[in-house]
Design an enzyme around this catalytic site. Structure first.
Site, mmCIF file in Angstrom:
data_model
loop_
_atom_site.group_PDB
_atom_site.id
_atom_site.type_symbol
_atom_site.label_atom_id
_atom_site.label_comp_id
_atom_site.label_asym_id
_atom_site.label_seq_id
_atom_site.Cartn_x
_atom_site.Cartn_y
_atom_site.Cartn_z
ATOM 1 N N MET A 204 0.826 -1.203 0.000
ATOM 2 C CA MET A 204 0.000 0.000 0.000
ATOM 3 C C MET A 204 0.868 1.263 0.000
ATOM 4 O O MET A 204 2.070 1.216 0.230
ATOM 5 C CB MET A 204 -0.917 0.003 1.221
ATOM 6 C CG MET A 204 -1.903 -1.152 1.246
ATOM 7 S SD MET A 204 -2.915 -1.183 2.742
ATOM 8 C CE MET A 204 -3.910 0.304 2.523
ATOM 9 N N HIS A 205 0.229 2.383 -0.280
ATOM 10 C CA HIS A 205 0.749 3.737 -0.054
ATOM 11 C C HIS A 205 1.832 4.215 -1.023
ATOM 12 O O HIS A 205 2.203 5.388 -0.998
ATOM 13 C CB HIS A 205 1.316 3.894 1.372
ATOM 14 C CG HIS A 205 0.447 3.349 2.451
ATOM 15 N ND1 HIS A 205 -0.868 3.698 2.585
ATOM 16 C CD2 HIS A 205 0.724 2.474 3.461
ATOM 17 C CE1 HIS A 205 -1.374 3.063 3.639
ATOM 18 N NE2 HIS A 205 -0.429 2.317 4.177
ATOM 19 N N ASP B 278 -2.948 -4.716 0.531
ATOM 20 C CA ASP B 278 -2.538 -6.006 1.087
ATOM 21 C C ASP B 278 -3.190 -6.333 2.423
ATOM 22 O O ASP B 278 -3.503 -7.495 2.700
ATOM 23 C CB ASP B 278 -1.017 -6.110 1.176
ATOM 24 C CG ASP B 278 -0.359 -4.992 1.973
ATOM 25 O OD1 ASP B 278 -1.061 -4.108 2.513
ATOM 26 O OD2 ASP B 278 0.891 -4.993 2.054
#
Length: 497
Positions: free
Chosen positions: A81-82, A240
């Site tokens: 992520m991110h 995730d």
């Protein structure tokens, strides 16, 4: 029979997992790669590593399984992520992706709080500004690489770059999108107020979708690369953590996912967009339509045990290390361990927090230290549970534990006692990739919804109940543990890095 593929583009590998329409895993393949740290605190990666990894892993699962490519009825996506991926008008990558574990954006986090106000930011997005999130990375590029920003036309997350290469579509799921710090948590889409405050044009962002929704279809170019037929539907999937929760069946309120890996993640599904008022928990959308989740993150969970073993008993296996600790009484004869080896996120978002053993005496031995590490991690995870109970109004009915640390019966018992909750293991062990494959199956019609998919494919394989005799000991020890960080934080902040 129909088959579905889950693709997980993590920081170190891209995995492809093939399941049938009964949820059975048929084949798994992974392609490993590295990330770069060109400067201290930086973490970057070439997005084409994910795409090339996806291509190789898809081809490998088809080869290992012997399944006819035309029998594949859907693909679900998940991944780290991110991360920030920037593309130009022609879809070309402009710079290496800035990853979730990059720490360069402290000043940008402060600026986001100044522009919106911390409480307003948390009210809209469910989260405080942290260096791991995507929004401060965007500001960093705006301020430090203006020539890149001028060319940028598309902002994507890592797994959604793989989606673009599969389908030529710019799309994102709501769970991963909520982790960018640009979402209106209640509305489950981009926040016009946040985008305006940060000077981010909305047209640069992808369309948002619920986890099982179709976002596009395999292009001719992607079909040629992967060996799959043109037109295979690609579902939204999830970041995730949300996909991992689907993969262990943590999809309704009361069933908590506890991932005990290098870091520790406590994931609680909620029926509404609840937030922790100070932003100490992450609040995101779930991959399950109409649901949200709260999440606490401990940076050194099983990582603490590995550090302990490698430092004090490098010749021992983990089983050899843990066996003598079973003979140490609960509470480790007064010894406490503070697990902040690499700083902390929940409940103290403090990169300067440090680890510590407190209460050492001459009677303490290596097995005492070992048990204290297990207990200290359990206390740190309880911090997240306590916040979740309050913020999300969640009654903890069952904790589904996974990850390398969950293999230890001693650690599972300590966790059950400290959390005062039943801990269970489940039959599925492939985590986020399995969750992504289930979401693909729901989108492809194998199951009517995510709840049904989890009920039919995931079942409990083991259970650990709390021991009432241990709980009083741990209540007293937890109270002392809770006093440690406030007392030691001033020292931590004066300690050289």
């Amino acid at each position: 029979m129909r088959y579905f593929i889950g693709i997980d583009s993590s920081t170190t590998a891209t995995k492809a997992l093939l399941i049938d329409d009964q949820g059975d895993v048929i084949a798994v393949a992974a392609t490993e790669y590295e990330f770069q740290t060109p400067r201290p605190l930086w973490s970057e990666q070439d997005p084409d590593l994910w795409w090339n990894g996806a291509v190789q892993s898809i081809r490998e699962v088809l080869r290992r399984s012997g399944v006819e490519p035309k029998a594949v009825a859907g693909i679900g996506l998940t991944g780290q992520m991110h991360g920030l991926v920037l593309l130009d008008a022609e879809g070309r990558v402009l710079r290496p992706a800035i990853l979730w574990n990059d720490q360069r954006t402290g000043p940008q986090c402060d600026e986001i709080r100044r522009r919106l106000g911390k409480q307003r930011l948390i009210e809209i997005t469910g989260n405080d500004a942290l260096t791991g999130f995507t929004a401060p990375k965007i500001l960093w590029v705006q301020q430090n690489e203006p020539e890149v920003w001028r060319k940028a036309r598309h902002i994507l997350l890592p797994k959604d770059y793989v989606r673009y290469k599969l389908t030529s579509e710019f799309a994102c799921d709501v769970a991963d999108g909520a982790g960018m710090l640009l979402f209106d948590l209640k509305a489950r889409t981009w926040s016009d107020e946040v985008l305006a405050a940060l000077d981010i044009p909305k047209e640069m962002l992808p369309l948002t979708h619920e986890g099982p929704e179709i976002t596009g279809y395999l292009s001719q170019e992607a079909a040629n690369a992967t060996g799959l037929p043109i037109g295979v539907p690609v579902m939204a999937g999830g970041g995730d953590q949300a996909a991992g929760a689907v993969g262990v069946g943590a999809v309704r309120s009361g069933v908590i996912s506890l991932a005990l890996g290098t870091s520790g993640v406590v994931f609680a599904t909620t029926d509404g967009p609840f937030i922790e008022p100070e932003g100490r928990l992450h609040a995101f959308c779930h991959s399950v339509p109409g649901r949200w989740h709260l999440m606490g993150v401990m940076l050194s969970a099983a990582g603490s045990l590995r550090w302990h073993r490698d430092t004090f008993a490098p010749g021992l296996s983990f089983d050899e290390l843990l066996a003598p600790a079973t003979n140490i009484p609960a509470g480790s004869d007064g010894l406490l361990y503070l697990p902040y080896l690499t700083g902390e996120r929940t409940p103290y978002p403090d990169p300067l927090a440090r680890g510590a053993f407190v209460g050492l005496t001459v009677r303490h031995t290596l097995p005492h230290l070992t048990r204290a590490v297990l207990e200290g991690v359990a206390f740190g995870l309880r911090d997240s549970f306590e916040l979740i109970k309050t913020a999300g109004k969640v009654a903890v009915e069952q904790v589904r534990v996974s990850g390398g640390g969950a293999k230890s019966p001693l650690w599972r018992q300590i966790l059950a006692d400290v959390l005062n909750a039943e801990l269970v293991t489940v039959n599925t062990t492939e985590g986020a990739a399995y969750g992504a494959a289930l979401l693909a199956g729901v989108g492809g019609g194998a199951w009517p919804d995510v709840d049904a998919a989890c009920r039919r494919t995931i079942h409990v394989t083991g259970s650990t109940a709390p021991n009432p005799a241990q709980q009083a000991v741990y209540e007293e020890a937890y109270a002392r543990y809770r006093a440690l960080y406030p007392a030691l934080a001033p020292i931590f902040h004066q300690t050289p890095a």
